[in-house]
Design a protein around this motif. Structure first.
Motif, PDB file in Angstrom:
ATOM      1  N   GLY A  77      11.935 101.120 -35.735  1.00  0.00           N
ATOM      2  CA  GLY A  77      12.762 101.561 -34.767  1.00  0.00           C
ATOM      3  C   GLY A  77      12.101 102.614 -33.764  1.00  0.00           C
ATOM      4  N   CYS A  78      12.523 103.084 -32.801  1.00  0.00           N
ATOM      5  CA  CYS A  78      12.160 103.857 -31.830  1.00  0.00           C
ATOM      6  C   CYS A  78      12.774 105.118 -32.211  1.00  0.00           C
ATOM      7  CB  CYS A  78      12.381 103.462 -30.571  1.00  0.00           C
ATOM      8  SG  CYS A  78      11.197 102.011 -30.085  1.00  0.00           S
ATOM      9  N   THR A  79      12.272 106.365 -32.059  1.00  0.00           N
ATOM     10  CA  THR A  79      12.513 107.762 -32.247  1.00  0.00           C
ATOM     11  C   THR A  79      12.062 108.625 -31.078  1.00  0.00           C
ATOM     12  OG1 THR A  79      12.977 107.398 -34.567  1.00  0.00           O
ATOM     13  CG2 THR A  79      12.827 109.670 -33.670  1.00  0.00           C
ATOM     14  N   THR A  80      12.845 109.481 -30.278  1.00  0.00           N
ATOM     15  CA  THR A  80      12.353 110.437 -29.516  1.00  0.00           C
ATOM     16  C   THR A  80      12.349 111.775 -30.165  1.00  0.00           C
ATOM     17  OG1 THR A  80      13.077 109.079 -27.595  1.00  0.00           O
ATOM     18  CG2 THR A  80      12.668 111.458 -27.046  1.00  0.00           C
ATOM     19  N   VAL A  81      11.239 112.385 -30.187  1.00  0.00           N
ATOM     20  CA  VAL A  81      10.917 113.937 -30.407  1.00  0.00           C
ATOM     21  C   VAL A  81      10.815 114.729 -29.122  1.00  0.00           C
ATOM     22  CG1 VAL A  81       9.696 115.292 -31.982  1.00  0.00           C
ATOM     23  CG2 VAL A  81       9.966 113.066 -32.568  1.00  0.00           C
ATOM     24  N   THR A  82      11.446 115.804 -29.190  1.00  0.00           N
ATOM     25  CA  THR A  82      11.281 116.623 -27.857  1.00  0.00           C
ATOM     26  C   THR A  82      10.485 117.920 -28.161  1.00  0.00           C
ATOM     27  OG1 THR A  82      13.191 117.582 -28.337  1.00  0.00           O
ATOM     28  CG2 THR A  82      13.571 115.692 -26.728  1.00  0.00           C
ATOM     29  N   THR A  83      10.298 118.399 -29.303  1.00  0.00           N
ATOM     30  CA  THR A  83       9.785 119.812 -29.673  1.00  0.00           C
ATOM     31  C   THR A  83       8.750 119.543 -30.582  1.00  0.00           C
ATOM     32  OG1 THR A  83      11.592 120.716 -30.703  1.00  0.00           O
ATOM     33  CG2 THR A  83      11.458 121.142 -28.415  1.00  0.00           C
ATOM     34  N   PRO A  84       7.765 120.134 -30.847  1.00  0.00           N
ATOM     35  CA  PRO A  84       6.929 120.905 -29.984  1.00  0.00           C
ATOM     36  C   PRO A  84       6.287 120.151 -28.989  1.00  0.00           C
ATOM     37  CG  PRO A  84       5.862 121.167 -31.966  1.00  0.00           C
ATOM     38  CD  PRO A  84       7.144 120.128 -32.215  1.00  0.00           C
ATOM     39  N   PHE A  85       6.076 118.943 -29.272  1.00  0.00           N
ATOM     40  CA  PHE A  85       5.077 117.883 -28.508  1.00  0.00           C
ATOM     41  C   PHE A  85       6.138 116.803 -28.264  1.00  0.00           C
ATOM     42  CE2 PHE A  85       2.198 114.181 -28.639  1.00  0.00           C
ATOM     43  CZ  PHE A  85       1.667 114.044 -27.469  1.00  0.00           C
ATOM     44  N   ALA A  86       6.624 116.543 -26.991  1.00  0.00           N
ATOM     45  CA  ALA A  86       7.637 115.350 -26.666  1.00  0.00           C
ATOM     46  C   ALA A  86       6.949 114.160 -26.550  1.00  0.00           C
ATOM     47  CB  ALA A  86       7.894 115.929 -25.296  1.00  0.00           C
ATOM     48  N   TYR A  87       7.470 113.105 -27.566  1.00  0.00           N
ATOM     49  CA  TYR A  87       6.837 111.842 -27.579  1.00  0.00           C
ATOM     50  C   TYR A  87       7.929 110.688 -28.067  1.00  0.00           C
ATOM     51  CZ  TYR A  87       6.677 112.542 -32.565  1.00  0.00           C
ATOM     52  OH  TYR A  87       6.925 113.003 -34.043  1.00  0.00           O
ATOM     53  N   THR A  88       7.814 109.717 -27.901  1.00  0.00           N
ATOM     54  CA  THR A  88       8.425 108.504 -28.405  1.00  0.00           C
ATOM     55  C   THR A  88       7.923 107.835 -29.387  1.00  0.00           C
ATOM     56  OG1 THR A  88       9.745 108.468 -26.434  1.00  0.00           O
ATOM     57  CG2 THR A  88       9.958 106.581 -27.974  1.00  0.00           C
ATOM     58  N   ARG A  89       8.545 107.433 -30.691  1.00  0.00           N
ATOM     59  CA  ARG A  89       7.668 106.883 -31.700  1.00  0.00           C
ATOM     60  C   ARG A  89       8.426 105.510 -31.876  1.00  0.00           C
ATOM     61  NH1 ARG A  89       8.628 110.072 -35.907  1.00  0.00           N
ATOM     62  NH2 ARG A  89      10.437 108.791 -36.183  1.00  0.00           N
ATOM     63  N   CYS A  90       7.619 104.483 -31.746  1.00  0.00           N
ATOM     64  CA  CYS A  90       8.426 103.326 -32.229  1.00  0.00           C
ATOM     65  C   CYS A  90       7.490 102.672 -33.219  1.00  0.00           C
ATOM     66  CB  CYS A  90       8.286 102.147 -30.949  1.00  0.00           C
ATOM     67  SG  CYS A  90       9.327 102.738 -29.662  1.00  0.00           S
ATOM     68  N   VAL A  91       8.213 102.111 -34.645  1.00  0.00           N
ATOM     69  CA  VAL A  91       7.658 101.397 -35.511  1.00  0.00           C
ATOM     70  C   VAL A  91       8.149 100.083 -35.711  1.00  0.00           C
ATOM     71  CG1 VAL A  91       7.359 101.767 -37.829  1.00  0.00           C
ATOM     72  CG2 VAL A  91       7.666 103.737 -36.635  1.00  0.00           C
ATOM     73  N   THR A  92       7.486  99.163 -35.870  1.00  0.00           N
ATOM     74  CA  THR A  92       7.464  97.658 -36.134  1.00  0.00           C
ATOM     75  C   THR A  92       7.212  97.089 -37.469  1.00  0.00           C
ATOM     76  OG1 THR A  92       5.873  96.885 -34.750  1.00  0.00           O
ATOM     77  CG2 THR A  92       8.072  97.156 -33.814  1.00  0.00           C
ATOM     78  N   MET A  93       7.685  96.181 -37.989  1.00  0.00           N
ATOM     79  CA  MET A  93       6.976  95.680 -39.359  1.00  0.00           C
ATOM     80  C   MET A  93       6.990  94.392 -39.224  1.00  0.00           C
ATOM     81  SD  MET A  93       8.600  96.380 -43.270  1.00  0.00           S
ATOM     82  CE  MET A  93      10.151  95.361 -43.034  1.00  0.00           C
ATOM     83  N   THR A  94       6.023  93.843 -39.736  1.00  0.00           N
ATOM     84  CA  THR A  94       5.751  92.434 -39.818  1.00  0.00           C
ATOM     85  C   THR A  94       5.114  92.053 -41.265  1.00  0.00           C
ATOM     86  OG1 THR A  94       3.342  92.634 -38.910  1.00  0.00           O
ATOM     87  CG2 THR A  94       5.012  92.090 -37.322  1.00  0.00           C
ATOM     88  N   THR A  95       5.289  90.880 -41.550  1.00  0.00           N
ATOM     89  CA  THR A  95       4.950  90.385 -42.805  1.00  0.00           C
ATOM     90  C   THR A  95       3.649  89.371 -42.827  1.00  0.00           C
ATOM     91  OG1 THR A  95       7.095  91.018 -43.857  1.00  0.00           O
ATOM     92  CG2 THR A  95       5.589  89.538 -45.137  1.00  0.00           C
ATOM     93  N   PRO A  96       2.603  89.634 -42.400  1.00  0.00           N
ATOM     94  CA  PRO A  96       1.443  88.727 -42.199  1.00  0.00           C
ATOM     95  C   PRO A  96       1.315  87.573 -43.596  1.00  0.00           C
ATOM     96  CG  PRO A  96       0.552  90.966 -42.517  1.00  0.00           C
ATOM     97  CD  PRO A  96       2.113  91.131 -42.437  1.00  0.00           C
ATOM     98  N   VAL A  97       1.411  88.183 -44.714  1.00  0.00           N
ATOM     99  CA  VAL A  97       1.262  87.372 -45.864  1.00  0.00           C
ATOM    100  C   VAL A  97       2.091  87.717 -46.839  1.00  0.00           C
ATOM    101  CG1 VAL A  97      -1.361  86.749 -45.523  1.00  0.00           C
ATOM    102  CG2 VAL A  97      -0.525  88.534 -46.835  1.00  0.00           C
ATOM    103  N   THR A  98       2.678  87.036 -48.025  1.00  0.00           N
ATOM    104  CA  THR A  98       3.636  87.620 -48.732  1.00  0.00           C
ATOM    105  C   THR A  98       2.978  88.780 -49.586  1.00  0.00           C
ATOM    106  OG1 THR A  98       3.816  85.085 -49.363  1.00  0.00           O
ATOM    107  CG2 THR A  98       4.741  86.449 -50.968  1.00  0.00           C
ATOM    108  N   ASP A  99       4.047  89.537 -49.643  1.00  0.00           N
ATOM    109  CA  ASP A  99       3.852  90.865 -50.380  1.00  0.00           C
ATOM    110  C   ASP A  99       2.943  91.934 -49.811  1.00  0.00           C
ATOM    111  OD1 ASP A  99       5.344  89.888 -52.552  1.00  0.00           O
ATOM    112  OD2 ASP A  99       3.928  89.420 -53.706  1.00  0.00           O
TER     113      ASP A  99
END
Length: 135
Positions: A77-99
């Motif tokens: 998911g995405c998270t916005t952080v405002t201090t001390p360094f303002a940024y938006t972090r988006c994390v996605t997950m895929t499963t290219p192969v089993t395990d």
């Protein structure tokens, strides 16, 4: 009257022309220094943003490395952080192969016009990997 008496006495101080020339030279030097100072400040701000963005990326890599394999989905998911360094972090997950789960992290600083987004991928396998390939 003696001819040597008719000479003017030497003056103390500067003439108006000398003062104006000195001020012009000083102003040229000051304008040049101001331009260099401005460029240096812009580079320092840019460097600071890049350093902070890299620190966030390292923090995310360390966090994902510490999370158990089965809990990785909780960090998407995405998270916005405002201090001390303002940024938006988006994390996605895929499963290219089993395990194997591939986590893609995108960090986008909120000052988009100054700093570009950065992307990293972390792969984690369900089975522990022996770095020495020993059984």
């Amino acid at each position: 009257m003696n001819h040597s008496d008719s000479k003017l006495a030497p003056r103390d101080g500067f003439t108006l022309v000398e003062v104006v020339v000195a001020m012009m030279i000083l102003s040229v030097v000051m304008v040049s220094l101001a331009g260099l100072t401005f460029q240096t400040a812009q580079r320092a701000i840019s460097s600071q943003g890049i350093d902070q963005r890299q620190a966030v990326m390292m923090q995310q890599a360390n966090m994902l490395a510490a999370v158990p394999y089965d809990s990785l989905g909780n960090y998407t998911g995405c998270t916005t952080v405002t201090t001390p360094f303002a940024y938006t972090r988006c994390v996605t997950m895929t499963t290219p192969v089993t395990d194997v789960r591939r986590m893609t992290v995108i960090v986008t600083p909120t000052m988009n016009n100054k700093w570009a987004p950065d992307t990293m991928q972390v792969e984690k396998s369900k089975k522990p990997v022996n770095p020495l390939n020993m059984t």
